[in-house]
Design an enzyme around this catalytic site. Structure first.
Site, mmCIF file in Angstrom:
data_model
loop_
_atom_site.group_PDB
_atom_site.id
_atom_site.type_symbol
_atom_site.label_atom_id
_atom_site.label_comp_id
_atom_site.label_asym_id
_atom_site.label_seq_id
_atom_site.Cartn_x
_atom_site.Cartn_y
_atom_site.Cartn_z
ATOM 1 N N ASN A 1 0.770 -1.308 0.030
ATOM 2 C CA ASN A 1 0.044 -0.010 -0.100
ATOM 3 C C ASN A 1 0.793 1.236 0.013
ATOM 4 O O ASN A 1 2.036 1.226 0.520
ATOM 5 C CB ASN A 1 -0.769 -0.015 1.196
ATOM 6 C CG ASN A 1 -1.924 -1.114 1.199
ATOM 7 O OD1 ASN A 1 -2.162 -1.642 0.069
ATOM 8 N ND2 ASN A 1 -2.397 -1.701 2.236
ATOM 9 N N CYS B 1 -11.589 -8.179 5.758
ATOM 10 C CA CYS B 1 -10.354 -8.576 6.384
ATOM 11 C C CYS B 1 -10.532 -8.087 7.936
ATOM 12 O O CYS B 1 -10.224 -8.712 8.832
ATOM 13 C CB CYS B 1 -9.122 -7.741 5.906
ATOM 14 S SG CYS B 1 -8.623 -8.028 4.396
ATOM 15 N N SER C 1 -4.219 -9.862 -3.725
ATOM 16 C CA SER C 1 -4.475 -11.106 -4.731
ATOM 17 C C SER C 1 -3.283 -11.473 -5.048
ATOM 18 O O SER C 1 -3.066 -12.430 -6.040
ATOM 19 C CB SER C 1 -5.370 -10.517 -5.731
ATOM 20 O OG SER C 1 -5.039 -9.405 -6.482
ATOM 21 N N HIS D 1 6.223 -0.896 -2.389
ATOM 22 C CA HIS D 1 5.761 0.084 -3.523
ATOM 23 C C HIS D 1 5.961 1.583 -3.301
ATOM 24 O O HIS D 1 5.332 2.375 -3.858
ATOM 25 C CB HIS D 1 4.392 -0.378 -4.046
ATOM 26 C CG HIS D 1 4.228 -1.831 -4.569
ATOM 27 N ND1 HIS D 1 3.215 -2.301 -4.778
ATOM 28 C CD2 HIS D 1 5.120 -2.608 -5.128
ATOM 29 C CE1 HIS D 1 3.486 -3.507 -5.024
ATOM 30 N NE2 HIS D 1 4.328 -3.585 -5.421
ATOM 31 N N GLY E 1 -5.554 -9.333 2.229
ATOM 32 C CA GLY E 1 -5.793 -8.198 1.486
ATOM 33 C C GLY E 1 -5.150 -8.057 0.256
ATOM 34 O O GLY E 1 -5.166 -6.867 -0.308
#
Length: 474
Positions: free
Chosen positions: A253, A430, A390, A272, A388
């Site tokens: 995130n 979640c 994929s 990221h 949370g």
């Protein structure tokens, strides 16, 4: 052959396509098939890579209808994968790419890797590292540990483990109104379709940013974190830290909420990047991102203050280096937040663009991601929680498979992750799931959004370790 090798954990950020389709084969069937292949050729596991993430499904051609490149059919993919396991990596490469029977670019699709836009138009050898990633995944898939199946097993693992790696994605923030990326109607990519791009993900493509940063800035206000609030799932990760159980939180995130909840910097890897800082793509000057918030919110390309000051001091008429709106081709050392006392002169004709320090597709992840995982966590981890996400963006998608195969792994998200065999799958919101886990563990999860609701837990039909969690209506 060396061109195909190298750590998948150090590959640039790329999307791994959703391989789950009606063509996919049951995971258990595939394990049997793979085992029979291994038995047929009599090979042991010594040749297998350490990077053990496996993509079980086949490419879903309906998802790739608009791709400008030919892709391998489902049948071709099965054949290529079966041949790889039968003859081994070296012979497989000799028979395919080196023999000229198929390009590396197309062969990538047999292993579930979408050729990324930043490589479009590049020579075929540029796709070798991605093909190596796909081959590595295929040869070294993770096998579910049979001793972990129930919710009680999950709770006991939480209570007994002391070095937990938590890998998180956008799903831990959606309860705060922050959209995830890939939900069909509410995800960020769905909201960006109006831009008319061939793929909404191009907003985060570094090559597109280099050509025209205004595309990213036109939507920046939609992805700029607007809250410092954190979700119950964030609070759950902080609770693990408070109980001295958190080894590392790898987050994909960019909202920086992990910092706001109090995850210690030494336990947090922002894979990221985040909107905490921004860096000039020309001179490397870095600032707190709050300094360019006005530009971000206005959809206006932010320019570097240091470049502007430098330009004002230069006399007119001198020969200057021509700047682009995006990243320069050579990498320059990033500076600290304050002005550098470096004697290096930046002869820039146009003030550089400020780029928030988030990782775009095509950019390398921070060295801390690779170093923390390979030099620290790998030898200490005793439980993995994937929450949370994929796991569709490499190289973060490699974390689950890289860690020791005997380490139990639990998956928590809305939808199942079909390309990794986790030990226990818990599906639902979640926040709901971690609230129930804490209740069963006897832990107090303090958060204003945690309610004393009854949570219904159901085992999925046909599975012995996949569960659905939902709040019972009053």
């Amino acid at each position: 052959m060396e061109a195909f090798h190298g750590s998948p954990l150090k590959a640039p950020a790329i999307e791994v396509v959703d391989l789950c389709s009606e063509h996919s084969v049951n995971n258990d069937d595939k394990r049997d098939d793979a085992s029979s292949l291994d038995a047929d050729d009599g090979e042991d596991d010594d040749h297998l890579s350490l990077y053990e993430d496996m993509l079980d499904g086949m490419p879903n051609q309906s998802d790739w209808e608009d791709e400008p490149v030919n892709i391998c059919t489902v049948e071709e993919s099965f054949i290529f994968r079966k041949r790889l396991r039968l003859v081994g990596e070296d012979q497989f490469i000799t028979e395919t790419v080196e023999a000229g029977t198929i390009s590396a670019k197309k062969l990538c699709t047999a292993f579930g890797i979408r050729p990324p836009p930043f490589l479009e138009g590049q020579p075929d050898y540029k796709y070798y590292p991605l093909l190596g990633l796909g081959i590595t995944r295929e040869l070294s898939k993770r096998v579910k540990l049979p001793q972990y199946n129930t919710i009680d097993d999950a709770v006991n693992l939480l209570k007994e483990s002391n070095n937990i790696v938590v890998l998180t994605g956008a799903g831990i923030s959606t309860s705060l109104g922050i959209p995830d990326f890939r939900s069909k109607k509410t995800g960020l990519y769905a909201q960006l379709e109006h831009l008319g791009l061939s793929d909404p993900q191009e907003v985060f493509d570094i090559s597109i940013f280099r050509e025209d940063p205004s595309i990213f800035y036109s939507v920046a206000k939609d992805i700029l974190p607007s809250t410092r609030k954190f979700s119950p799932t964030h609070a759950f990760i902080k609770l693990l830290q408070d109980k001295d159980k958190l080894l590392t939180n790898f987050t994909q995130n960019i909202d920086n909420l992990e910092s706001h909840v109090g995850i210690l910097p030494e336990k947090l890897i922002q894979c990221h990047g985040s909107f905490a800082t921004a860096t000039c793509v020309e001179c490397g000057y870095r600032v707190e991102c709050e300094e360019i918030y006005k530009d971000l919110k206005a959809g206006r390309v932010a320019r570097c203050d240091r470049c502007i000051r430098s330009l004002r001091l230069k006399p007119f008429g001198i020969k200057r280096k021509r700047s682009t709106n995006g990243l320069s081709t050579s990498k320059k050392k990033r500076q600290s937040y304050e002005d550098s006392t470096d004697d290096e002169e930046y002869d820039i004709a146009v003030a550089g663009v400020m780029k928030p320090d988030i990782t775009f597709f095509g950019e390398d992840l921070p060295e801390t991601f690779h170093d923390r995982l390979t030099k620290h966590d790998k030898d200490l981890v005793d439980l993995v929680l994937v929450i949370g996400t994929s796991l569709k963006v490499a190289p973060v998608s490699e974390v689950s498979g890289f860690l020791p195969p005997e380490t139990p792994q639990i998956y928590i998200s809305r939808e199942p992750c079909q390309h990794v065999d986790f030990d226990i799958d818990m599906l639902g919101e979640c926040d709901t799931i971690v609230t129930e886990l804490c209740r069963r563990a006897g832990w107090e999860l303090q958060h204003e959004m945690v309610k004393a609701d009854d949570i219904n837990v159901q085992l999925h039909e046909g599975y012995n370790s996949r569960y659905s969690f939902r709040i019972e209506s009053a």
